[in-house]
Motif scaffolding. Sequence first.
Motif, PDB file in Angstrom:
ATOM      1  N   ASN A   1     -10.151   2.441   2.178  1.00 16.12           N
ATOM      2  CA  ASN A   1      -9.684   2.780   0.904  1.00 16.12           C
ATOM      3  C   ASN A   1      -9.963   1.799  -0.153  1.00 16.12           C
ATOM      4  O   ASN A   1     -10.432   2.450  -1.906  1.00 16.12           O
TER       5      ASN A   1
ATOM      6  N   THR B   1      -8.130   9.428  -6.239  1.00 15.74           N
ATOM      7  CA  THR B   1      -9.185  10.133  -6.267  1.00 15.74           C
ATOM      8  C   THR B   1      -9.686  11.671  -6.383  1.00 15.74           C
ATOM      9  O   THR B   1     -10.707  12.831  -6.540  1.00 15.74           O
TER      10      THR B   1
ATOM     11  N   ALA C   1     -13.208   4.486  -1.034  1.00 16.98           N
ATOM     12  CA  ALA C   1     -12.192   5.673  -1.306  1.00 16.98           C
ATOM     13  C   ALA C   1     -12.703   5.897  -2.139  1.00 16.98           C
ATOM     14  O   ALA C   1     -12.755   6.752  -3.323  1.00 16.98           O
TER      15      ALA C   1
ATOM     16  N   ALA D   1       0.622   4.658  -2.133  1.00 22.30           N
ATOM     17  CA  ALA D   1       0.017   5.463  -1.627  1.00 22.30           C
ATOM     18  C   ALA D   1       0.020   6.775  -2.499  1.00 22.30           C
ATOM     19  O   ALA D   1      -1.622   6.806  -2.706  1.00 22.30           O
TER      20      ALA D   1
ATOM     21  N   LEU E   1       1.318  -1.357   0.176  1.00 24.22           N
ATOM     22  CA  LEU E   1      -0.224   0.397   0.088  1.00 24.22           C
ATOM     23  C   LEU E   1       0.903   1.175  -0.140  1.00 24.22           C
ATOM     24  O   LEU E   1       0.413   1.985  -0.716  1.00 24.22           O
TER      25      LEU E   1
ATOM     26  N   VAL F   1     -10.030   8.849   2.281  1.00 22.93           N
ATOM     27  CA  VAL F   1      -8.730   8.135   1.326  1.00 22.93           C
ATOM     28  C   VAL F   1      -7.996   8.645   2.941  1.00 22.93           C
ATOM     29  O   VAL F   1      -6.953   7.781   3.116  1.00 22.93           O
TER      30      VAL F   1
ATOM     31  N   SER G   1      -8.926  -0.685   7.792  1.00 24.14           N
ATOM     32  CA  SER G   1      -7.515   0.282   6.671  1.00 24.14           C
ATOM     33  C   SER G   1      -7.869  -0.492   5.275  1.00 24.14           C
ATOM     34  O   SER G   1      -8.424   0.519   4.584  1.00 24.14           O
TER      35      SER G   1
ATOM     36  N   GLY H   1      -8.403   6.221   6.289  1.00 25.68           N
ATOM     37  CA  GLY H   1      -7.810   4.782   5.159  1.00 25.68           C
ATOM     38  C   GLY H   1      -6.563   5.029   5.742  1.00 25.68           C
ATOM     39  O   GLY H   1      -5.988   4.144   6.511  1.00 25.68           O
ATOM     40  N   PHE H   2      -5.629   5.919   5.476  1.00 26.19           N
ATOM     41  CA  PHE H   2      -4.289   6.058   5.669  1.00 26.19           C
ATOM     42  C   PHE H   2      -3.978   6.010   6.715  1.00 26.19           C
ATOM     43  O   PHE H   2      -2.839   5.558   7.292  1.00 26.19           O
TER      44      PHE H   2
ATOM     45  N   ILE I   1      -2.528   5.812  -5.309  1.00 27.84           N
ATOM     46  CA  ILE I   1      -4.218   6.524  -5.125  1.00 27.84           C
ATOM     47  C   ILE I   1      -4.634   8.237  -5.076  1.00 27.84           C
ATOM     48  O   ILE I   1      -6.053   7.968  -4.711  1.00 27.84           O
TER      49      ILE I   1
END
Length: 404
Positions: free
Chosen positions: A302, A248, A305, A241, A237, A314, A298, A317-318, A244
């Motif tokens: 994501n 979004t 998200a 990151a 991830l 996001v 988590s 989630g992070f 991601i």
Amino acid sequence: MNKTNRWIYAIAGVIVLLFAGLIYAWSVLSSPIAAEFTSWSKGALSLTFTLAMSFFCIGGLVAGLVADKVRERYIFIVSAVLFLIGFELVSMISSIGMLYLGFGVLAGLGAGCSYNAVMGSVTKWFPDKKGLISGILLMGFGIGAFIIGKVYAGLLGSFGWREEFKALGIIVFAVIFIGAFIVRKPTAEEQKAYAVEDKKSEKSTSEDFTTIEMVSKVSFWLYFVYAILLSAAALALIAQASGIVTETAPALAAGSIATIVGLISIFNGIGRVIFGGLYDKLGQKKTMLLNCGLFLVSVLINIVAINSVSLPLVVIGFIFFGLSYGGVTPTNSAYIMDFYGVKNYPVNFSIINLNLLLASFGGTLAGMIYDMQGTYLSIFMIMIGAIVLATICTLLIKRPAKGK
């Protein structure tokens, strides 16, 4: 003896690890190098960090093997010198081989030596708080890259990267060298004094296992697989990151993207302290299961998200992800001390950290999957599978016994 004295060693250990953790700031440190040496591919530059992680493990193993033969002071001094020479060499590079040697080999070895020396010395002052002290120390190692990396990036406009590497080498050398004369192991009497509160605990083993005995136990390998699975999922991830966030919020500025991604590092540090403390309160199994559960939450956040194109999700989630990944590292330390004793902890701890060599391929694998599928959902599905397997490993772990 005043029991609060042991926190002096804890604070000194955190400061040493704060600077030794600088090797994890490679993505920031390497940016101006990549800009100057445009003929070097991303793959070639990425190999520098792979080498650093490999020699980090080797440095930790060597430090663990000599821990009972030499004073930790000498291990710290060797580490300080390795950092000084390594960063000085990087500041003068004209070939990628020099970069590999300076940062990948020398700085990697230096970080591994300091890491093991701090963990092997300071944790012995806290037999009643194995998890908490592991989390506090490792928080320093985790957030060091974020803090110092930010300072490094901020000063690039005023100083060249070569000058900054020279300065960093001197600063890291000075911090670790001073730490060499502060951090030490407790005497047998000092350790007994702090172990009084732990005598009635059924969670703590009274047996010390040699490294050979440890690796012959099923409990070790179940945990080793658990650590590989969660660390690989985390690194997968982390490697994606930025992508991601961009998916979004395509119009988001690069600085804002870096800040959001940086939340993972910040909450990783916080998670190390939280889960370290939870290990002391809840014990091994409940803490590991809670960590798996938080990892799963988590990932699910994501996924939602990405599907809903929601930047706020996001971010949430992070944050959850950083906390959950932060739970793996202190559990490594507490588990080894809890299950296999204090006597051989420096070597045993360096062995469990070898999981990073295999877990480091998580980021590479995630990149390959994204290149083939063009979506992050496939990566998340594999992460869920890894979390489920880690949960199964946790449920199968049983406390080892000598001779069985």
